[in-house]
Design an enzyme around this catalytic site. Structure first.
Site, mmCIF file in Angstrom:
data_model
loop_
_atom_site.group_PDB
_atom_site.id
_atom_site.type_symbol
_atom_site.label_atom_id
_atom_site.label_comp_id
_atom_site.label_asym_id
_atom_site.label_seq_id
_atom_site.Cartn_x
_atom_site.Cartn_y
_atom_site.Cartn_z
ATOM 1 N N TRP A 190 0.832 -1.211 0.000
ATOM 2 C CA TRP A 190 0.000 0.000 0.000
ATOM 3 C C TRP A 190 0.858 1.249 0.000
ATOM 4 C CZ3 TRP A 190 -4.281 -1.186 -1.918
ATOM 5 C CH2 TRP A 190 -4.955 -2.351 -1.557
ATOM 6 N N ASP A 250 -1.324 6.619 6.393
ATOM 7 C CA ASP A 250 -2.438 5.731 6.052
ATOM 8 C C ASP A 250 -2.617 4.776 7.237
ATOM 9 O OD1 ASP A 250 -4.083 3.693 5.129
ATOM 10 O OD2 ASP A 250 -2.900 3.244 3.341
ATOM 11 N N LYS A 265 -11.643 -1.841 7.024
ATOM 12 C CA LYS A 265 -10.797 -2.762 7.775
ATOM 13 C C LYS A 265 -11.243 -2.822 9.233
ATOM 14 C CE LYS A 265 -8.658 -3.064 3.962
ATOM 15 N NZ LYS A 265 -7.469 -2.400 3.465
HETATM 16 C C1 LIG Z 1 -7.008 -1.937 2.194
HETATM 17 C C2 LIG Z 1 -5.980 -0.887 2.280
HETATM 18 C C3 LIG Z 1 -5.885 0.113 1.297
HETATM 19 C C4 LIG Z 1 -6.777 0.168 0.085
HETATM 20 O O1 LIG Z 1 -8.063 0.501 0.440
HETATM 21 P P1 LIG Z 1 -9.188 0.790 -0.657
HETATM 22 O O2 LIG Z 1 -10.276 1.369 0.175
HETATM 23 O O3 LIG Z 1 -9.523 -0.527 -1.268
HETATM 24 O O4 LIG Z 1 -8.648 1.740 -1.640
HETATM 25 C C5 LIG Z 1 -4.924 1.085 1.470
HETATM 26 N N1 LIG Z 1 -4.102 1.078 2.519
HETATM 27 C C6 LIG Z 1 -4.160 0.119 3.478
HETATM 28 C C7 LIG Z 1 -3.227 0.168 4.619
HETATM 29 C C8 LIG Z 1 -5.105 -0.880 3.380
HETATM 30 O O5 LIG Z 1 -5.162 -1.827 4.320
#
Ligand SMILES: *Cc1c(COP(=O)(O)O)cnc(C)c1O
Length: 360
Positions: free
Chosen positions: A101, A171, A195
């Site tokens: 990511w 993030d 998540k």
């Molecule tokens: C799942 C995830 C993403 C991507 O998320 P989307 O909503 O599918 O774009 C980005 N960063 C992390 C850390 C993730 O776990």
């Protein structure tokens, strides 16, 4: 009705209480005679939902007055572009690449300016967090970017990087609300909610007000400007209304559980059950350097692909689902987010013990 133990990395398990409440309110939300799904986002009833969600989130995370909370769409991935488009005033940013990511965010930023990879753990399949105490931070960097919890590899920053005064952007998709956080250390904290917080379709961005300006890169679409969303209370256009409503319920659930400190203790106790087992198992092994282990995502392997596949298959049949590791790493991964009860992890470990005996 049979609920399984769902170890999915995302979309992931939500508190049963929240799902039941949503079910109860499905046809008639508090006497409005309609579902929240059917409601105008400009209605009084909906304004109260989003206002309360924001207030509860602010309380949980102790978010200072000079930060905005935005409820947006496009997932976490859209932020990979939105961040450089809005924040790259000098067109320079430093990225710490600790997984897929972070790497995607780093690659996306290259479309907009000079993105520097100032540290990486790719040399060992992202199984650790590099030392970030004295990195070559660019003098004109607009920000330093991290992915705080690496969902796929199961690592977590236990100490934030030394950004040498530069704005930190994080993030936190897979560790959102899993423990207390000092918001003042960040310029931007953001996460897709699927998540640990709610249904897919909402991304929450917590951003310091001075970073919200008119001065975005030329050509930045209106919908990708933080300012337009901040000025309109996340209602420039129709927000992901139902998703925000469920997030609001999860915030209330966390408050009821005792807030983020209580969540942290609960998550530590839960992860310990699994890590302690992995550390003494003769069959299963954790794949991450111990001091960098995530409380949320726990990858492990047997060292034998066929045995891994057999384990996943038998676990699924026994009601422990979505344990297959990410397609890029193989093996297994148990995601044990806030809403996973400790019994789920205890029972998984019992199952793993039995599998180990049977396959010794
Ligand atoms: C799942 C995830 C993403 C991507 O998320 P989307 O909503 O599918 O774009 C980005 N960063 C992390 C850390 C993730 O776990």
């Amino acid at each position: 009705m049979a609920r399984v133990y769902n170890f999915s990395a995302g979309p992931a398990v939500l508190p049963e209480e929240v799902l039941k409440e949503a079910a109860d309110e499905m046809l008639d939300y508090k006497g409005t005679g309609m579902s929240v799904m059917e409601m105008s986002h400009r209605s009084k009833a909906y304004q109260a939902i989003i206002d309360e969600a924001e207030a509860d989130l602010r309380e949980l995370m102790n978010i200072p007055e000079n930060y905005k909370v935005l409820f947006l769409q496009g997932g976490a991935s859209q932020q990979f572009a939105m961040i450089p488009m809005n924040l790259m005033k000098n067109k320079v940013a430093d990225y710490i690449v600790t997984g897929q990511w972070a790497k995607k965010a780093y690659q996306e930023a290259q479309l907009y300016g000079k993105a520097n990879k100032i540290a990486s753990s790719e040399d060992k399949t992202f199984s650790y967090i590099p030392d970030c105490s004295d990195l070559p931070i660019s003098e004109d960097a607009d920000y330093v970017y991290i992915c705080e919890n690496n969902t796929i590899y199961g690592t977590k920053f236990k100490t934030l990087p030394n950004t040498k005064g530069k704005t930190l952007v994080a993030d936190v998709s897979s560790c959102f609300l899993s423990e207390p956080v000092d918001v003042t250390k960040y310029g931007v904290i953001y996460g897709g909610v699927q998540k640990n917080v709610g249904p897919a379709g909402v991304v929450i961005v917590i951003i310091r007000e001075d970073l919200i300006t008119e001065d975005t890169l030329p050509g930045t679409p209106t919908m990708l400007k933080y300012k337009i969303h901040a000025d309109n209370g996340s209602m420039y256009n129709t927000p992901p209304a139902y998703g925000i409503y469920i997030c609001g319920k999860v915030f209330k659930w966390i408050k009821k559980m005792g807030g983020l400190q209580a969540m942290k203790e609960r998550n530590e106790a839960k992860a310990k059950v699994l890590y302690d087992f992995l550390d003494q198992s003769k069959l299963f092994k954790g794949t991450v350097r111990k001091e960098d282990r995530s409380l949320m995502n726990v990858p492990f392997v047997t060292g034998n692909e066929e045995l891994d596949a057999k384990f996943v298959k038998e676990a699924t049949a026994a009601g422990f689902v979505n344990l297959k590791g990410h397609r890029t790493v193989g093996g297994m991964r148990a995601s044990i987010y806030n809403a996973m009860p400790i019994e789920g992890v205890q029972k998984l470990v019992e199952f793993m013990k039995k599998f180990e005996e049977e396959n010794a």
